[in-house]
Structure formats: structure tokens, C-alpha cells
Motif scaffolding. Structure first.
Motif, mmCIF file in Angstrom:
data_model
loop_
_atom_site.group_PDB
_atom_site.id
_atom_site.type_symbol
_atom_site.label_atom_id
_atom_site.label_comp_id
_atom_site.label_asym_id
_atom_site.label_seq_id
_atom_site.Cartn_x
_atom_site.Cartn_y
_atom_site.Cartn_z
ATOM 1 N N ILE A 617 0.757 -1.195 -0.136
ATOM 2 C CA ILE A 617 -0.015 -0.076 -0.026
ATOM 3 C C ILE A 617 0.930 1.249 -0.032
ATOM 4 O O ILE A 617 2.038 1.151 0.438
ATOM 5 C CB ILE A 617 -0.757 0.082 1.166
ATOM 6 C CG1 ILE A 617 -0.056 -0.064 2.446
ATOM 7 C CG2 ILE A 617 -1.960 -0.913 1.157
ATOM 8 C CD1 ILE A 617 -0.792 0.169 3.661
ATOM 9 N N ALA A 618 0.270 2.416 -0.401
ATOM 10 C CA ALA A 618 0.763 3.689 -0.307
ATOM 11 C C ALA A 618 0.132 4.378 1.003
ATOM 12 O O ALA A 618 -1.008 3.973 1.335
ATOM 13 C CB ALA A 618 0.576 4.403 -1.664
ATOM 14 N N PRO A 619 0.601 5.538 1.342
ATOM 15 C CA PRO A 619 0.072 6.342 2.484
ATOM 16 C C PRO A 619 -1.510 6.604 2.193
ATOM 17 O O PRO A 619 -1.744 6.681 0.887
ATOM 18 C CB PRO A 619 1.079 7.436 2.437
ATOM 19 C CG PRO A 619 2.237 7.072 1.884
ATOM 20 C CD PRO A 619 2.014 6.208 1.002
ATOM 21 N N ASN A 620 -2.032 6.835 3.100
ATOM 22 C CA ASN A 620 -3.492 7.168 2.989
ATOM 23 C C ASN A 620 -4.528 5.960 2.669
ATOM 24 O O ASN A 620 -5.707 6.369 2.370
ATOM 25 C CB ASN A 620 -3.588 8.476 2.155
ATOM 26 C CG ASN A 620 -3.378 9.670 2.722
ATOM 27 O OD1 ASN A 620 -3.305 9.792 4.072
ATOM 28 N ND2 ASN A 620 -2.886 10.706 2.183
ATOM 29 N N ARG A 636 4.182 7.101 5.671
ATOM 30 C CA ARG A 636 4.421 8.467 5.301
ATOM 31 C C ARG A 636 5.204 8.329 4.109
ATOM 32 O O ARG A 636 6.151 7.386 3.727
ATOM 33 C CB ARG A 636 4.969 9.542 6.269
ATOM 34 C CG ARG A 636 4.047 9.552 7.595
ATOM 35 C CD ARG A 636 4.776 10.581 8.379
ATOM 36 N NE ARG A 636 3.998 10.464 9.602
ATOM 37 C CZ ARG A 636 4.667 10.375 10.766
ATOM 38 N NH1 ARG A 636 5.836 10.168 10.811
ATOM 39 N NH2 ARG A 636 4.001 10.348 11.804
ATOM 40 N N TRP A 637 5.161 9.372 3.103
ATOM 41 C CA TRP A 637 5.977 9.017 1.801
ATOM 42 C C TRP A 637 7.471 9.138 1.906
ATOM 43 O O TRP A 637 7.938 8.616 1.517
ATOM 44 C CB TRP A 637 5.334 10.488 0.927
ATOM 45 C CG TRP A 637 4.302 9.947 0.229
ATOM 46 C CD1 TRP A 637 2.913 10.543 0.383
ATOM 47 C CD2 TRP A 637 4.234 8.880 -1.015
ATOM 48 N NE1 TRP A 637 1.964 9.775 -0.525
ATOM 49 C CE2 TRP A 637 2.951 9.178 -1.384
ATOM 50 C CE3 TRP A 637 4.861 8.312 -1.417
ATOM 51 C CZ2 TRP A 637 2.292 8.183 -2.318
ATOM 52 C CZ3 TRP A 637 4.566 7.132 -2.564
ATOM 53 C CH2 TRP A 637 3.203 7.360 -2.883
ATOM 54 N N PRO A 638 7.991 10.105 2.741
ATOM 55 C CA PRO A 638 9.165 10.103 3.002
ATOM 56 C C PRO A 638 9.732 8.676 3.312
ATOM 57 O O PRO A 638 10.928 8.103 2.839
ATOM 58 C CB PRO A 638 9.671 10.999 4.182
ATOM 59 C CG PRO A 638 8.504 12.012 4.071
ATOM 60 C CD PRO A 638 7.389 11.084 3.751
ATOM 61 N N SER A 643 12.693 3.918 1.931
ATOM 62 C CA SER A 643 12.453 2.485 2.077
ATOM 63 C C SER A 643 12.804 1.840 3.304
ATOM 64 O O SER A 643 13.731 1.157 3.665
ATOM 65 C CB SER A 643 13.360 1.467 0.968
ATOM 66 O OG SER A 643 14.402 2.037 0.423
ATOM 67 N N ARG A 644 12.454 2.684 4.430
ATOM 68 C CA ARG A 644 12.694 2.343 5.717
ATOM 69 C C ARG A 644 11.662 0.998 5.888
ATOM 70 O O ARG A 644 10.628 0.999 5.478
ATOM 71 C CB ARG A 644 12.058 3.348 6.633
ATOM 72 C CG ARG A 644 12.307 3.232 8.131
ATOM 73 C CD ARG A 644 11.959 4.071 8.942
ATOM 74 N NE ARG A 644 11.494 3.749 10.213
ATOM 75 C CZ ARG A 644 10.483 4.080 11.214
ATOM 76 N NH1 ARG A 644 10.064 5.264 11.021
ATOM 77 N NH2 ARG A 644 10.416 3.677 12.284
#
Lengths: 897, 143
Positions: A617-620, A636-638, A643-644
Motif C-alpha cells: 500500500i501507499a500512504p492514506n 508516510r511518503w518520506p 525504503s525504511r
């Protein structure tokens, strides 16, 4: 004594009835004349001679009839006569005729329609040679609790080499691909299969050649076969397409053949047939993501095939290496075993149960309709009692009378059958046009010879059945009673009403059964809707799928940036509240499972931890879907671009692994022993991604861009779905704006699966919805028919007992007492019917257990509610005629005769 | 038409399951018969008709008279059975019929035997003789 002569003569007499009759009449008259002359020759006067002749020979008419009755054509003539007479009688009572035909036609039409569905889906064999030899190659993996394990290339290669029970095996999958090079990319559906598929099915091309083993070689030229539809629509049926080239996803592909128009496989749409090319050298033990089909050698049973596959599975382990991060022992512990089934059973699935339940339901409605009509026929026959008695006294055989009565009911049945066939044809057209339910093998559902045969047999059987009831009662009338006609001293005899009362009891019982099943389905539906599916307000969530191929955008990070740019463009659209990305939408079709290790747990050397559902998934995402966040926070995007190593889990995963959502925060997990540990920083509510009637699977949510994941350096999701929350979801303008937004970033991407989540949700419930609708309709009809039956019975008995009621009222009985007595008689019948119906429902309801959800087949609330409402309705139906009885004027009643 | 006037003809009950006969009265009355063994009587009646017509073609009533005359009133024929039998035999193709005007200027349907009918008569006669011979032997047999 030749048959031909009999037939010819018979036909001649049939057609020229008058001539034949005159001939016989003349001969009889001549006989009489000769006899009279003979008497006169003995010395009698003309008058005495005539009298003597008549005394000796009897009536000339009787003699004529006796001679006439010889010949098979008389039976035929008799039948025609009966038919004409029946039609005249039916025309004379249009009310009865229309009501019976309509009632019966509805029942027969519904039965025929369901039968044609069953015929097309369950009964017709598959359109291949020896379809009983075709087998779906499923496996099972009890070690990781997977009941149905898909096919893997390693298993396919081993089976192709070693199989003894199979003639051939093939590995396949279906999906979409895009044809590029002609301006806008065109989305087409395709079946991807190894070269054995068409020979296994016995399909021959109408143009060109089939695939050969060389077409499956990844190093060889790419080839493709076209479907007949695609060939005609895109190439106009031009036979020179062979050898020409197509651009499929930027690859040059050569067209080598065209499939026949009748080609179909497992209900998959296919414009193209594309070879599945695996590099054997790079194949490992993983990737159980395909489907397999095989043809058994003749005479081989499924059990032997199971044993054969069981023998080959260890060979697979020996010949192919495990994927990076797994060991061979892990695969052994999974205990992969064969789970073969016939291709037919695989295609049809578990819909059989639902269809047979529906068939039983409409059958019951038909029986109730028949009981109604039998009642009507009984009344009719009772009205004819005097006529029938006179005819019997004059010498009619009871078979003759029975034949006439039977004719009436069979005529009704046949006419109703024809009308019902028309109704079912219309219903089927409606079903196919409405796309209400996606039935497997829906193409086969049509009115064919078998369906017509079924309709004929059913209508005749049913009409004979309800026709026999008045025959049994009235074909041998008790002459003395009947001729006396009604009887001054007689009122309605108990005996007469027993049969009719029995019919009403049967009707009520059957109606209760149907009402109970409808009630159970209603509760099921309600329960299903109560389940939180994992999103809110599905009508406002729009989805659209894209896939960014390797050839277009090579670097993974550029892929993510492209996806984010598209997200930004979409959120700028008017009305869009929130947008995100996921690899698979809830209740969509793209699901993926893999094992998950937790850092704080120990696993035995070489064993696999339980598999979990994976979604990227992506954020939101959760905000867009409306899923609850139970602990922690969202992505979150950062974090994505860095790639944490992070992840989120669903509630049931958290509870299963650590006991509670809060306990999961901070724990670390990974999917193979070579990966980085990822930190769990969020827990969300369960998502019923397999449909609300199944348990929510345990899910782990990963970011769409990861490093060191699944033993690979970088992992990015190229095939993703955008989920967009907007009140404009589902509208065409929104679709266009979405397309423009996406294409403004990358114009070479076809869009797919443009639908709302509400569509997906409804589709997952469609089987239950259909069953509910049909059972509710059937239950409603049954209730109506049952009430009409009770009303008819009570009303008729009141009209027969007018004298008696008049006498009672004249003698001083209070009106209320008379009314009460009548209502009580109706209620007693209904109560008996209810009791029988309850017993039958308790016995039969467990048969529909598989259709129910969290409600027991003997749910007391449903049973109580339905019997209560039925008794109430019956009371009303008895009360209306009772009121009429109360209005009887005693003087009028006593006077009338 | 032979006006044989036999008073009080004694009925002979040929009780061999072949025929039952009903007593005749003063006048040569054709009594109506309740046929109990219709199929057997039907077979014998056919043979009688065929034989009668093999002598000369005649109409229905004439056949009745001739049978009575030849068998000396032992066999009485029922009108309905006869006329039905004539229909049947014509249907089978053993008889052919035409309407003619008799000498008393009455119209009558006259039947005659066809080739097939002749053959059938031969077969039935042979069959009957075989059967009656067997029965005679049976009746003559001593204990």
C-alpha cells in the motif's frame, strides 16, 4: 390382416366420416328391410312384420352404433370429440380457465426456467472429447493450512517428464495484456498456456497451426494465436494474417493461427492465446500461482492419478532448487499433496447446491398451484354431478367419464405448459441481459430439446396428477344421491369436504416450508450486511488498475515516483477527497500469500511460519478505504522513498501473533530469513477481503517500495490499483478525468477494472442475493396461493351451507357464534397445515445449511414469525367469507331452493 | 331364402367351449345373444361367413338365412355380430362388397369372397378339422 390396409381404411373413414356413417346406416336399413320382407313372406301383415323385426333385432340405432364402433379410427375420433367438447366447456367458463392456466403457467414456467439453468450449468457435459478425462491439477498444503494450492512451473516440468497416469499436462493462467504500437494501447484479455493445452482439449485451429514445444522456449520467437472474435473484429477475417506481426507490450509477436469460433475454456474471456514460457534453468520451487489441467489416459481413475502425482511431488523437490531464503526442508514440511478434481467440478464449483435448492423451491410452488387447481376442478366436477349420474345411468362406462375429466385437466396442463415455456424463455432472456448473477457456463443456458422435453413431461404429469383427484371422487357417482340433485333434506356432507380440506392442509404446509426458507435467507442476508467488510461507504470508493511494465520504466524508484505523480494529479480532480494505492483491492481478485517470521519468536530450524495475506500500500490507504486504525499510525511518503523497513498488520494478525493490537506496535517481522527486519508501527481493523461470509484473513501491509525484501534487493509494485474516495465515484465524467490524469503522466498505460468498491461488494454477495430474491418470490407466491386456497374452501362451504346457516339464525343463534364457527373451521385446517409444515421444515432446512450465514436451520425466531403470520393470514382469509355468512337472511335462505 | 319352419327345434348345446346356442322359438326369430365367449365365437363366425360366401355372393341378411338353413337352425347368428364381422373381414381384405339392387328393387350391399379370402377359408377349415379330430379322439378315449 395387413397393417397398411387397416391404416388406409381407418384414415379414409376418419376423413370422410359422414360417408362411412351413411354407408353403415344404409346397410343396417337394408338388413332391416330384408328381415321385414322375410316376416311378410311368412304371412304377417306389413305392420306386424315391422313390429316383429324391431322386437327381434332391437333398435336400428343401437345396431348402427355397434357396427360403427369397429375400427381404430373410432378411438381417434372419440379423442377428437372429447377434445372439442373440452375446449367448448373451458371456453364457457373463462374465469376458471384463465385463473387455472395463469396459476399453472407461473408454476411450470418457473420450474422450466430453473431446469434450463441446471441443464446448462450442471448437466450438460463439457464441449470437449471425453470430458471425463479432463482434470484440474490442484494441490493442497496442510503444513501451511492452504486447502487449494495452485500450480507451479517446477511441478509442471516434472509432470511433463514423469507422468504415467496422464496423456498430457498443461500449465496456464489468464489475464490481460496490452497491444501497443497502434496509437492508444489496447487492453485485451488473454489465456497464457503451455503448448499442450489445445491438444489436451482436442481443439483444432480453423486457420494456421497449433503451438509446439518450440513456442514455449523463452529464447525462441514469440508466437500468438488469435480468437475467432478478435480475428474478425480486428482483421476482418483476413486469411493472410498468418505470419504477420503484433506488438504485445512492446514485444514483436508473430501470429501463427486462429482458434475456432466454438473455443471456450473455463469461462475465461480470451482474445489471444499466448504461450507461457518458463526458463527451466531459472525455475525454482516457488511461484505456486498458476493453474494446471491434464488429460488422464483412458481407463485411469482419479485415485490413480492422485497416487501418480503423489509419487512425482518428491521428485519435484529433488530436481528444482528452493527459492532464495528458503530451504528444501521447509517445502517438505509444507507436505504438499495432490488434490485433483474433474475439470467440470472445478468450473461449476459449489453452485450446485444453490441451484438444487432453487429447483426444490419452485417445485413446491408448482405443487401448491396444482393443489389449488385440483380444488377448483373438484368444485367443477361437483357441479356436474347430476349430469354425470344421468350419463352413468344411461350406460356410460366410468372409463368414458374419467377420460373426459382427464382430458380437461390435461388440456389445461398442456396449454399452461406452452405458456410457461414462453414465460421461462422471457425470464432467461432477462437473466442473461441483466448480468445479475455470473453463473459458470452461463453460455449454455438456453431452451433446447431437453428443456422442452422436461416441460412437456412435467406439464402432463402434473395435469394427470391433479386430474385424477376429481376422477377418483366423481367418475363413479352415487346415482341415487346425485339424481336427487342437491337434496331438500340434505346439507353438505362431510365426506365431500374431506378431500378439499386435505388439499388445503397440504397447501398450507408447503407454503410454510417456503416461508421458513425465505425467512432464514432474509436473516442470512441481514447478518451478512452486519459484518464490517473493512471499508465504509463503498459507493464512494472508485478503483482503477494500471500496470507499469519493465520495458517502459526500468528503475524501480522511477516507478514509485510515477505512481506518486499520478496520485497527485488525481487528488487535484474536483471532488476527490482522498486517494491511495494498493496491490489488491478488498474483494478484488489479486491475492497473494507468504510466510511471516516475527523477531521475538523462535522457529524450529527449517520450518515455515504460518502464511499471511500480503498487500502493498501507499500512504492514506486506510483513510481512503475508511478502515479503522486501532493502534499506531499510517505510512508516510518520506518513509517510502527512504525504503525504511516498516509494515502494518491487521487486527487478527496482531492478536494471533502477540495477543493484542497494542502489543504489536514495535515488533519486527520479515518474510524470508535473508530480509531486513521490518518494524510494525500500525494495526488496522480486519478486512474481509475474501468476502463477508468467509473469515477475514490475517493480513500484513507492506509499503509499495522496499529494499531487501523477499531476498531481492529492491521490490516495487508495478501492477497497482488506485483507490479514490469521492462522491462522484462511478460516474463517467470522473472516469474520463481519471484517465486524463493518469495519461498526463504516462500515456501508454491501459486502464483496467474501473469500478467502485460497491460493485465488488455486491458481486461478492450476488449468490446470496439471488437465492434470497428467488426464495422470497417463491415464498410470496406460496403464501398467496395458500391464502386463496383457504378463502376458496371456506367461501364455498359457506355457500353450500346457506340453508343450514339460515336455519340456525332463524332458531336464534347469535351471529357471532355462526361467524366464530366458520372461522374456527378455517383455522383448524391452517393449524394442522402449519404443524405439518413446521415438522417438514425442521427436517428439510438442514439441506440448505451451506447457503446460510450465522443462523441455524432451526432458528426459533424465524419459525415462530412465519407460522404466526401464516395463521394470521389464514384467519383473515376465513373471516371474510364468515362475514358474508353473517349477512344471510334466514327467510331468504329457507325459501331458496 | 328357404322358409324352413321347424317347430320347437331342439337346441343342441355343444358344450365343448366352442359355442353356446340359444333356443329358437316358433318363428325363425333371430334372438339376441349375450355372447360370453366372444373371441371364440368370433373366430367360428368368420369361418361360417367365409364358407357361406364361397358358395355364392350375398348380402348380410342372406348370409344369416343361409347359415341357419345349412346348419338346420343349430347356429343362430346375432345381427350386430354379423355386421361387425362383415366390416372386419372386409377390412382384412378377405371380402369385397358392392351395392346392388336386388330383384325386389331394394338396395343391398352384396359381399363376395376374394382370393385372399379363399386362402383364409382353406386355412381355417384345415385348422378346424385338426382340432375337432383331436377332440373326437379325446372324447373316445377310454379310462
Amino acid at each position: 390382416m395387413s397393417i397398411a390396409r387397416q391404416l388406409v381404411r381407418g384414415f379414409r373413414n376418419l376423413l370422410r366420416r359422414k360417408y362411412a356413417d351413411e354407408d353403415i346406416a344404409d346397410e343396417v336399413d337394408s338388413f332391416f328391410a330384408e328381415a321385414k320382407a322375410d316376416f311378410e313372406a311368412c304371412g304377417l301383415t306389413a305392420h306386424d312384420a315391422a313390429r316383429a323385426t324391431r322386437m327381434a333385432l332391437g333398435s336400428s340405432t343401437a345396431l348402427r352404433e355397434q357396427v360403427r364402433s369397429y375400427g381404430w379410427e373410432n378411438i381417434v375420433n372419440g379423442i377428437f370429440q372429447d377434445l372439442r367438447y373440452t375446449l367448448r366447456r373451458l371456453r364457457a367458463t373463462p374465469g376458471f380457465t384463465v385463473v387455472s392456466i395463469v396459476t399453472l403457467a407461473l408454476g411450470l414456467g418457473a420450474t422450466t426456467a430453473i431446469f434450463s439453468v441446471i441443464n446448462g450449468v450442471l448437466l450438460k457435459p463439457l464441449p470437449y472429447a471425453h470430458p471425463e478425462q479432463l482434470v484440474s491439477l490442484w494441490m493442497t498444503a496442510p503444513g501451511v493450512k492452504i486447502e487449494d494450492l495452485n500450480m507451479a512451473p517446477s511441478v509442471y516440468f516434472t509432470m511433463a517428464d514423469e507422468a504415467r497416469a496422464f496423456q498430457a499436462v498443461s500449465i496456464w493462467t489468464s489475464g490481460t495484456t496490452s497491444i501497443t504500437g497502434n496509437g492508444e494501447p489496447e487492453q485485451v484479455s488473454a489465456i497464457f498456456a503451455s503448448h499442450e493445452l489445445l491438444p489436451i482439449l482436442g481443439v483444432k485451429p480453423q486457420l494456421g497451426r497449433l503451438f509446439a514445444a518450440a513456442d514455449d522456449d523463452p529464447k525462441g520467437t514469440r508466437t500468438v494465436m488469435l480468437s475467432d472474435g478478435y480475428w474478425r473484429s480486428h482483421f476482418g477475417g483476413d486469411r493472410s494474417v498468418l505470419g504477420r506481426r503484433l506488438l504485445i507490450e512492446r514485444n514483436t509477436v508473430s501470429m501463427i493461427g486462429v482458434l475456432p469460433p466454438s473455443f471456450q475454456f473455463m469461462d475465461r474471456k480470451a482474445d489471444l492465446l499466448i504461450p507461457l514460457r518458463f526458463d527451466r534453468a531459472k525455475t525454482n520451487l516457488g511461484v505456486f500461482s498458476f493453474l494446471g489441467v491434464g488429460r488422464l489416459k483412458s481407463g485411469v481413475a482419479l485415485k490413480q492419478a492422485d497416487a501418480d502425482l503423489g509419487r512425482m511431488l518428491p521428485l519435484v523437490m529433488q530436481r528444482f532448487p528452493p527459492p532464495a531464503g528458503y530451504t528444501a526442508k521447509m517445502y517438505e514440511d509444507v507436505r504438499i499433496a495432490p488434490n485433483l478434481r474433474l475439470l467440470r467440478d472445478d468450473l461449476v464449483g459449489d453452485i450446485g447446491n444453490m441451484l438444487w435448492v432453487l429447483m426444490a423451491t419452485v417445485g413446491i410452488v408448482l405443487l401448491i398451484a396444482c393443489a389449488n387447481i385440483a380444488n377448483l376442478l373438484l368444485v367443477r366436477a361437483e357441479g356436474r354431478q347430476q349430469e354425470l349420474a344421468i350419463r352413468t345411468a344411461l350406460g356410460a362406462a366410468w372409463t368414458r367419464i374419467a377420460r373426459e375429466l382427464l382430458f380437461e385437466s390435461v388440456t389445461l396442463g398442456v396449454v399452461a405448459g406452452v405458456v410457461g415455456l414462453g414465460l421461462s424463455w422471457a425470464a432467461l432472456k432477462l437473466l442473461s441481459a441483466s448480468d445479475l448473477v455470473r453463473l459458470p457456463r452461463a453460455r449454455n443456458i438456453q431452451i433446447d430439446a431437453w428443456v422442452v422435453l422436461f416441460a412437456t413431461v412435467t406439464s402432463i404429469t402434473v395435469s394427470v396428477l391433479f386430474g385424477l383427484i376429481p376422477i377418483v371422487r366423481y367418475a363413479k357417482p352415487q346415482i341415487a344421491n346425485a339424481l336427487r340433485g342437491g337434496g331438500r333434506s340434505m346439507s353438505a356432507s362431510r365426506d365431500r369436504h374431506r378431500v378439499r380440506g386435505l388439499l388445503v392442509v397440504v397447501q398450507v404446509a408447503l407454503a410454510l416450508i417456503l416461508l421458513v426458507t425465505s425467512g432464514l435467507m432474509i436473516r442470512t442476508f441481514g447478518n451478512l450486511h452486519q459484518v464490517d467488510p473493512g471499508f465504509t461507504n463503498a459507493a464512494e470508493i472508485q478503483t482503477v488498475r494500471i500496470a507499469i511494465p519493465d520495458e517502459q520504466v526500468k528503475e524501480p524508484e522511477r516507478v514509485v515516483r510515477m505512481e506518486q505523480a499520478m496520485l497527485d494529479k488525481i487528488s487535484a480532480i474536483n471532488g476527490v477527497r482522498s486517494v491511495s494505492i494498493t496491490s489488491s483491492v478488498t474483494m478484488g481478485d489479486y491475492e497473494s500469500n507468504d510466510p511471516v517470521y516475527a523477531e521475538d519468536k523462535t522457529y524450529r530450524e527449517g520450518t515455515l511460519p504460518p502464511l499471511r495475506r500480503f498487500k502493498w500500500i501507499a500512504p492514506n490507504y486506510f483513510k481512503t478505504m475508511g478502515q479503522r486504525m486501532l493502534a499506531g499510525r499510517d505510512l508516510r511518503w518520506p518513509e517510502i522513498y527512504n525504503s525504511r523497513p516498516v509494515a502494518l498488520v491487521s487486527e487478527n494478525t496482531a492478536r494471533e501473533m502477540w495477543g493484542s493490537p497494542q502489543a504489536a506496535i514495535g515488533k519486527r517481522i520479515r518474510t524470508t530469513v535473508k530480509d531486513d527486519w521490518c518494524e510494525v508501527f500500525g494495526v488496522v481493523g480486519d478486512e474481509h477481503t475474501d468476502g463477508v461470509e468467509k473469515r477475514a484473513p490475517t493480513i500484513v501491509y507492506w509499503p509499495i517500495f522496499q529494499k531487501n525484501f523477499e531476498a531481492g534487493p529492491v521490490n516495487v509494485q508495478r501492477a497497482v490499483a488506485f483507490v479514490i474516495r469521492t462522491p462522484r465515484a462511478g460516474s463517467i465524467p470522473l472516469r474520463d478525468e481519471l484517465r486524463n490524469a493518469i495519461w498526463s503522466i504516462n500515456a501508454n498505460l491501459p486502464l483496467a477494472n474501473v469500478e467502485t468498491v460497491e460493485t465488488l461488494y455486491d458481486r461478492s454477495l450476488e449468490r446470496t442475493s439471488l437465492t434470497l430474491i428467488m426464495l422470497a418470490i417463491a415464498g410470496g407466491m406460496a403464501l398467496l396461493l395458500g391464502i386463496v386456497g383457504i378463502y376458496g374452501l371456506i367461501s364455498y362451504s359457506v355457500s353450500q351451507r346457506t340453508r343450514e346457516i339460515g336455519i340456525r339464525l332463524a332458531l336464534g343463534a347469535p351471529i357471532a357464534q355462526v361467524t366464530r364457527a366458520i372461522v374456527r373451521s378455517g383455522l383448524i385446517l391452517s393449524a394442522i397445515g402449519c404443524a405439518c409444515g413446521l415438522g417438514a421444515a425442521l427436517m428439510l432446512a438442514p439441506l440448505m445449511k451451506s447457503l446460510l450465514f450465522s443462523v441455524s436451520p432451526s432458528d426459533p425466531l424465524t419459525y415462530a414469525a412465519t407460522s404466526g403470520s401464516l395463521i394470521l393470514a389464514a384467519a383473515l382469509a376465513s373471516y371474510l367469507p364468515a362475514r358474508r355468512a353473517a349477512k344471510v337472511d334466514p327467510v331468504e335462505a329457507l325459501r331458496a331452493e | 331364402m328357404a322358409g324352413v319352419d321347424t317347430e320347437f327345434a331342439i337346441p343342441i348345446n355343444l358344450d365343448v367351449h366352442l359355442l353356446t346356442i340359444i333356443m329358437s322359438g316358433r318363428y325363425p326369430v333371430i334372438a339376441s345373444m349375450n355372447s360370453t365367449n366372444t373371441d371364440v365365437i368370433q373366430g367360428t363366425l368368420d369361418m361360417l361367413i367365409l364358407k357361406t360366401l364361397s358358395l355364392e355372393p350375398m348380402h348380410g341378411f342372406g348370409i344369416v338365412r343361409r347359415i341357419e338353413q345349412i346348419t338346420q337352425n343349430v347356429f343362430k347368428v346375432n345381427a350386430g355380430s354379423l355386421l361387425t364381422a362383415l366390416q372386419r373381414l372386409e377390412r382384412y381384405g378377405w371380402l369385397a362388397a358392392d351395392w346392388v339392387v336386388t330383384q325386389n328393387s331394394r338396395r343391398a350391399k352384396v359381399y363376395r369372397l376374394t382370393q385372399m379370402g379363399r386362402k383364409q377359408l382353406q386355412n381355417e377349415t384345415a385348422d378346424w378339422q385338426r382340432r375337432s379330430a383331436a377332440i373326437s379322439r379325446l372324447l373316445k378315449a377310454q379310462a
